[in-house]
Write a protein that holds these residues in place. Structure first.
Motif, mmCIF file in Angstrom:
data_model
loop_
_atom_site.group_PDB
_atom_site.id
_atom_site.type_symbol
_atom_site.label_atom_id
_atom_site.label_comp_id
_atom_site.label_asym_id
_atom_site.label_seq_id
_atom_site.Cartn_x
_atom_site.Cartn_y
_atom_site.Cartn_z
ATOM 1 N N PHE A 151 -3.045 -15.384 8.652
ATOM 2 C CA PHE A 151 -3.203 -14.937 7.266
ATOM 3 C C PHE A 151 -1.852 -14.624 6.635
ATOM 4 C CE2 PHE A 151 -3.610 -11.605 4.094
ATOM 5 C CZ PHE A 151 -4.544 -12.158 3.228
ATOM 6 N N LEU A 152 -1.007 -13.904 7.366
ATOM 7 C CA LEU A 152 0.302 -13.540 6.820
ATOM 8 C C LEU A 152 1.184 -14.761 6.615
ATOM 9 C CD1 LEU A 152 1.022 -10.216 8.721
ATOM 10 C CD2 LEU A 152 0.272 -10.506 6.363
ATOM 11 N N ARG A 153 1.052 -15.752 7.488
ATOM 12 C CA ARG A 153 1.818 -16.994 7.301
ATOM 13 C C ARG A 153 1.333 -17.765 6.076
ATOM 14 N NH1 ARG A 153 2.461 -19.315 13.449
ATOM 15 N NH2 ARG A 153 4.179 -17.953 14.012
ATOM 16 N N ALA A 154 0.046 -17.739 5.850
ATOM 17 C CA ALA A 154 -0.525 -18.465 4.705
ATOM 18 C C ALA A 154 -0.309 -17.736 3.384
ATOM 19 C CB ALA A 154 -2.022 -18.699 4.931
ATOM 20 N N HIS A 155 -0.091 -16.433 3.441
ATOM 21 C CA HIS A 155 0.063 -15.622 2.223
ATOM 22 C C HIS A 155 1.355 -14.809 2.305
ATOM 23 C CE1 HIS A 155 -4.288 -16.370 2.607
ATOM 24 N NE2 HIS A 155 -4.231 -16.485 1.292
ATOM 25 N N PRO A 156 2.491 -15.402 1.953
ATOM 26 C CA PRO A 156 3.774 -14.703 2.039
ATOM 27 C C PRO A 156 3.827 -13.411 1.203
ATOM 28 C CG PRO A 156 4.120 -17.046 1.609
ATOM 29 C CD PRO A 156 2.650 -16.787 1.520
ATOM 30 N N ALA A 157 3.112 -13.374 0.097
ATOM 31 C CA ALA A 157 3.104 -12.149 -0.721
ATOM 32 C C ALA A 157 2.464 -10.997 0.054
ATOM 33 C CB ALA A 157 2.366 -12.389 -2.025
ATOM 34 N N ALA A 158 1.425 -11.303 0.805
ATOM 35 C CA ALA A 158 0.791 -10.267 1.623
ATOM 36 C C ALA A 158 1.731 -9.817 2.735
ATOM 37 C CB ALA A 158 -0.520 -10.787 2.210
ATOM 38 N N ALA A 159 2.471 -10.765 3.313
ATOM 39 C CA ALA A 159 3.441 -10.404 4.353
ATOM 40 C C ALA A 159 4.521 -9.484 3.789
ATOM 41 C CB ALA A 159 4.059 -11.664 4.951
ATOM 42 N N LYS A 160 4.973 -9.769 2.567
ATOM 43 C CA LYS A 160 5.962 -8.896 1.924
ATOM 44 C C LYS A 160 5.380 -7.510 1.656
ATOM 45 C CE LYS A 160 8.711 -12.462 -0.312
ATOM 46 N NZ LYS A 160 9.133 -13.067 -1.569
ATOM 47 N N ALA A 161 4.125 -7.456 1.243
ATOM 48 C CA ALA A 161 3.475 -6.163 0.994
ATOM 49 C C ALA A 161 3.340 -5.367 2.293
ATOM 50 C CB ALA A 161 2.106 -6.376 0.350
ATOM 51 N N VAL A 162 2.992 -6.043 3.381
ATOM 52 C CA VAL A 162 2.890 -5.366 4.682
ATOM 53 C C VAL A 162 4.263 -4.851 5.107
ATOM 54 C CG1 VAL A 162 2.431 -5.724 7.145
ATOM 55 C CG2 VAL A 162 0.826 -6.591 5.440
ATOM 56 N N GLY A 163 5.303 -5.660 4.877
ATOM 57 C CA GLY A 163 6.664 -5.224 5.197
ATOM 58 C C GLY A 163 7.092 -4.021 4.372
ATOM 59 N N ALA A 164 6.771 -4.033 3.081
ATOM 60 C CA ALA A 164 7.104 -2.898 2.215
ATOM 61 C C ALA A 164 6.351 -1.642 2.647
ATOM 62 C CB ALA A 164 6.789 -3.234 0.762
ATOM 63 N N TYR A 165 5.087 -1.812 3.034
ATOM 64 C CA TYR A 165 4.294 -0.680 3.520
ATOM 65 C C TYR A 165 4.909 -0.115 4.795
ATOM 66 C CZ TYR A 165 0.378 1.960 5.374
ATOM 67 O OH TYR A 165 -0.406 2.955 5.896
ATOM 68 N N ALA A 166 5.325 -0.999 5.698
ATOM 69 C CA ALA A 166 5.937 -0.548 6.955
ATOM 70 C C ALA A 166 7.234 0.202 6.686
ATOM 71 C CB ALA A 166 6.181 -1.743 7.874
ATOM 72 N N LEU A 167 8.034 -0.302 5.767
ATOM 73 C CA LEU A 167 9.295 0.359 5.428
ATOM 74 C C LEU A 167 9.055 1.734 4.809
ATOM 75 C CD1 LEU A 167 12.365 0.134 5.376
ATOM 76 C CD2 LEU A 167 12.166 -0.928 3.125
ATOM 77 N N SER A 168 8.093 1.830 3.908
ATOM 78 C CA SER A 168 7.800 3.136 3.305
ATOM 79 C C SER A 168 7.219 4.103 4.339
ATOM 80 C CB SER A 168 6.863 2.991 2.112
ATOM 81 O OG SER A 168 5.609 2.509 2.513
ATOM 82 N N SER A 169 6.501 3.560 5.307
ATOM 83 C CA SER A 169 5.982 4.390 6.392
ATOM 84 C C SER A 169 7.122 4.975 7.224
ATOM 85 C CB SER A 169 5.050 3.563 7.276
ATOM 86 O OG SER A 169 4.595 4.317 8.365
ATOM 87 N N VAL A 170 8.141 4.180 7.471
ATOM 88 C CA VAL A 170 9.310 4.662 8.219
ATOM 89 C C VAL A 170 9.976 5.814 7.479
ATOM 90 C CG1 VAL A 170 11.657 4.037 8.938
ATOM 91 C CG2 VAL A 170 9.749 2.515 9.443
ATOM 92 N N VAL A 171 10.139 5.665 6.181
ATOM 93 C CA VAL A 171 10.778 6.724 5.385
ATOM 94 C C VAL A 171 9.944 8.011 5.458
ATOM 95 C CG1 VAL A 171 11.478 7.408 3.060
ATOM 96 C CG2 VAL A 171 11.961 5.103 3.878
ATOM 97 N N GLY A 172 8.630 7.882 5.333
ATOM 98 C CA GLY A 172 7.762 9.054 5.440
ATOM 99 C C GLY A 172 7.824 9.684 6.820
ATOM 100 N N GLN A 173 7.886 8.841 7.853
ATOM 101 C CA GLN A 173 7.965 9.355 9.217
ATOM 102 C C GLN A 173 9.255 10.114 9.466
ATOM 103 O OE1 GLN A 173 7.361 6.295 12.115
ATOM 104 N NE2 GLN A 173 5.215 6.008 11.574
#
Length: 141
Positions: free
Chosen positions: A96-118
């Motif tokens: 799914f992430l390979r087929a939808h690069p925008a979703a992959a970018k959103a998941v990456g942004a979510y992961a990055l914001s999670s790191v900042v919160g952590q």
């Protein structure tokens, strides 16, 4: 006491006519979240005590926030990968992430914001006691 105060405050306020009522499921999730905060605080006390016991020559021995964060996230990653692989969702998720690069970018942004919160959470865990952590997490909710 803080938890009880937050619960009384949230349940005691008047209901607006437009909003729905509290569900047992939602209240159960809040109770579970508060229970997990309690368990986290108790486990952090044990980790701090074990670190001091294992490093008797180091004054005020403690794990770093980055060390705590790395081990916790490593454990979470292993558990998530095992669950995804066990349920057959790992390959589907990657496809799914390979087929939808925008979703992959959103998941990456979510992961990055999670790191900042952590970073804030782990700073609180390593620099203060469990009461401060419990107060911060309960008040945040």
């Amino acid at each position: 006491i803080v938890t009880l105060g937050v619960v009384v405050f949230n349940l005691g306020k008047s209901k607006s006519k437009a909003g729905g009522g509290d569900s047992a499921y939602g209240l159960g999730l809040i109770a579970l979240s508060l229970a997990m905060d309690f368990a986290t605080a108790m486990l952090q006390d044990q980790v701090k005590a074990a670190t001091k016991r294992r490093n008797p020559r180091v004054k005020d021995a403690k794990t770093s926030m980055f060390e705590s964060m790395a081990w916790t996230n490593a454990g979470g990653t292993v558990a998530a990968l095992a669950i995804c692989a066990g349920t057959g969702q790992l390959a589907d998720g990657i496809a799914f992430l390979r087929a939808h690069p925008a979703a992959a970018k959103a998941v990456g942004a979510y992961a990055l914001s999670s790191v900042v919160g952590q970073l804030f959470v782990y700073f609180t865990i390593t620099e203060f006691d469990s009461l401060v952590l419990s107060t911060v997490t309960t008040t945040r909710k």
